[in-house]
Design a protein around this motif. Structure first.
Motif, PDB file in Angstrom:
ATOM      1  N   GLU A  52       0.759   4.126  -2.899  1.00  0.00           N
ATOM      2  CA  GLU A  52       0.658   5.497  -2.534  1.00  0.00           C
ATOM      3  C   GLU A  52       1.752   6.520  -2.849  1.00  0.00           C
ATOM      4  O   GLU A  52       1.480   7.517  -3.360  1.00  0.00           O
ATOM      5  CB  GLU A  52       0.246   5.771  -1.115  1.00  0.00           C
ATOM      6  N   LEU A 111       0.634  -1.305  -0.056  1.00  0.00           N
ATOM      7  CA  LEU A 111      -0.011   0.130  -0.003  1.00  0.00           C
ATOM      8  C   LEU A 111       0.840   1.192  -0.084  1.00  0.00           C
ATOM      9  O   LEU A 111       0.515   2.201  -0.648  1.00  0.00           O
ATOM     10  CB  LEU A 111      -0.978  -0.169   1.065  1.00  0.00           C
ATOM     11  N   LYS A 160       1.451   6.791  -6.726  1.00  0.00           N
ATOM     12  CA  LYS A 160       0.490   7.794  -7.264  1.00  0.00           C
ATOM     13  C   LYS A 160       0.939   9.405  -7.286  1.00  0.00           C
ATOM     14  O   LYS A 160       0.698   9.971  -7.699  1.00  0.00           O
ATOM     15  CB  LYS A 160      -0.648   7.655  -6.173  1.00  0.00           C
ATOM     16  N   THR A 164      -1.874   9.600   2.576  1.00  0.00           N
ATOM     17  CA  THR A 164      -1.408   9.337   1.051  1.00  0.00           C
ATOM     18  C   THR A 164      -0.058  10.047   1.010  1.00  0.00           C
ATOM     19  O   THR A 164       0.488  10.337   2.189  1.00  0.00           O
ATOM     20  CB  THR A 164      -2.317   9.738   0.120  1.00  0.00           C
ATOM     21  N   CYS A 220      -5.884   1.289  -1.341  1.00  0.00           N
ATOM     22  CA  CYS A 220      -5.717   2.430  -2.234  1.00  0.00           C
ATOM     23  C   CYS A 220      -6.624   2.727  -3.414  1.00  0.00           C
ATOM     24  O   CYS A 220      -6.924   1.820  -4.193  1.00  0.00           O
ATOM     25  CB  CYS A 220      -4.197   1.888  -2.924  1.00  0.00           C
TER      26      CYS A 220
END
Length: 428
Positions: free
Chosen positions: A236, A232, A239, A381, A280
């Motif tokens: 993040e 995860l 992203k 995040t 996510c």
């Protein structure tokens, strides 16, 4: 939500491309489909397909198509890598790039032209199969370009960017998804020639390979929440470097390596890793490494490579395989999670890449901040410092709280190799 596996043939591993046992392949793919998977990632071996720079093995190309066809017969979508490249601690580079013919796959014009031709030929053949969904240019080829690789092919970020543009354009001509994969050196090695911004902007999705033998399990603890949340975290982090906030992230490789995990703990590690990753909002799918164990008779692998399968080498479903299959059945229709309102800030330079990539690695200040916030239930995040200065972009992401790195430090735990016998040979 998509659930699949990286397909490792039970009979002969990837060397089976030299003499495919199609009955065995059919049996393997049937097992994978019956487990509840919806896709496979397939790995033809580069030197078997293109043993000479200007000669492509058409029988090998036809064999890849046949495997994709069999996958389709069992209801599986197929994604195909081209340049292997690197698999399970072995490099597979054609002889026209090594020793007396030493070249650079990223920068030599003749080599790049040959690579693009192979992609076009393979893609053209695969495009005729309804199960074919896309091409990943290569498996973690970035590690061939930098430390700790003992014979790295040196390139700059501009050169790797041009290489990606050319090979991805060739892959796109096949009509499916055009992607490329990287190992975690992209995110955690300072000055690595493949960059986070490239991963966030080139190709149709961002792919991540989340392996906890990179210092995560060793540093935070193999049964820790930090270890179970690593996939995860990497999603993040990935992203943060996308121009498009909705860009999908494919967890293309994740597995339970028994060099850092006890075998009895692997099903629970699988469960916790998957449930964390599903939180996510951009997650496209999860593809487990791998389908079948490497046969015990195969020599010279790091020991843990023999035990990464969901099935053993005889096709018997293992407890971790049962767990992943149950998760796929339960969460295939998983609703997208809510946006995350708390964000850790990563300082970036004028190129948009981290000022310190090593701070993002296991035990680095950015990773530590994110892990603490995650364990506290804050659902963090990650955003870049450029985004953090832009209220409109923060609002579009739904971010209302920023956590900043007040005491930056590099990764304390990160190791760029999966096995202790492979050390940094050049001391860099």
């Amino acid at each position: 939500m998509r659930f699949g596996v990286n397909y490792t043939p039970s009979n002969g591993w990837f060397h089976s491309w030299l003499n495919p046992d199609w009955q065995s392949v059919d049996r393997d793919l049937k097992q994978i489909a019956e487990l509840g998977m919806d896709h496979v990632r397939i790995f033809p071996v580069w030197p078997y397909l293109q043993p000479n720079r200007t000669w492509i093995n058409r029988k090998g190309i036809e064999d890849v198509r046949r495997m994709v066809h069999i996958a389709g017969e069992h209801g599986l979508d197929a994604y195909v890598d081209v340049f292997q490249g690197h698999l399970s601690s072995f490099d597979f580079l054609p002889s026209w790039l090594v020793t007396w013919h030493t070249g650079n796959m990223f920068t030599d014009p003749d080599a790049v032209a040959a690579e693009c031709e192979l992609i076009r030929v393979l893609g053209g053949e695969l495009s005729q199969e309804s199960a074919f969904r896309g091409i990943t240019v290569g498996n973690e080829v970035n590690q061939l370009s930098d430390r700790p690789h003992p014979t790295k092919m040196v390139a700059t970020a501009d050169q790797t960017g041009a290489w990606l543009d050319g090979t991805l354009a060739a892959a796109k001509s096949a009509g499916g998804e055009a992607l490329y994969s990287v190992n975690d050196g992209v995110w955690f090695l300072d000055d690595h020639p493949f960059t986070p911004v490239q991963s966030g902007t080139k190709g149709d999705m961002t792919t991540i390979h989340a392996w906890v033998f990179n210092g995560t399990a060793q540093g935070y603890g193999a049964t820790s929440e930090e270890c179970a949340a690593y996939a995860l975290y990497l999603a993040e982090l990935a992203k943060a470097f996308a121009d498009d906030p909705a860009r999908p992230v494919w967890l293309q490789e994740v597995g339970a390596p028994e060099n850092v995990l006890d075998v009895a703990d692997t099903p629970e590690f699988c469960r916790r890793t998957v449930l964390n990753a599903l939180d996510c909002p951009n997650l496209w799918g999860i593809t487990w490494w791998c389908s079948h164990d490497v046969a015990a008779a195969m020599s010279d692998f790091p020991e843990f490579e023999h035990a990464l399968g969901l099935f053993d080498e005889h096709g018997e479903l293992k407890p971790i395989g049962r767990m992943f299959g149950e998760l796929a059945g339960e969460y295939r229709n998983h609703a997208a999670p809510e946006p995350r309102s708390t964000a850790v800030v990563v300082d970036v330079d004028e190129t948009g890449n981290p000022v310190s990539r090593s701070a993002c690695g296991p035990g680095g200040s950015v990773c530590d901040l994110w892990m603490r916030a995650h364990c506290a239930g804050q659902r963090p995040t990650i955003v870049t410092s450029d985004v953090a200065k832009d209220p409109a972009r923060l609002a579009a992401l739904g971010v209302t709280t920023l956590i900043r790195d007040e005491h930056p430090h590099p990764a304390r735990y990160y190791t760029a190799v999966s096995d202790s016998s492979f050390e940094d040979l050049d001391g860099e």
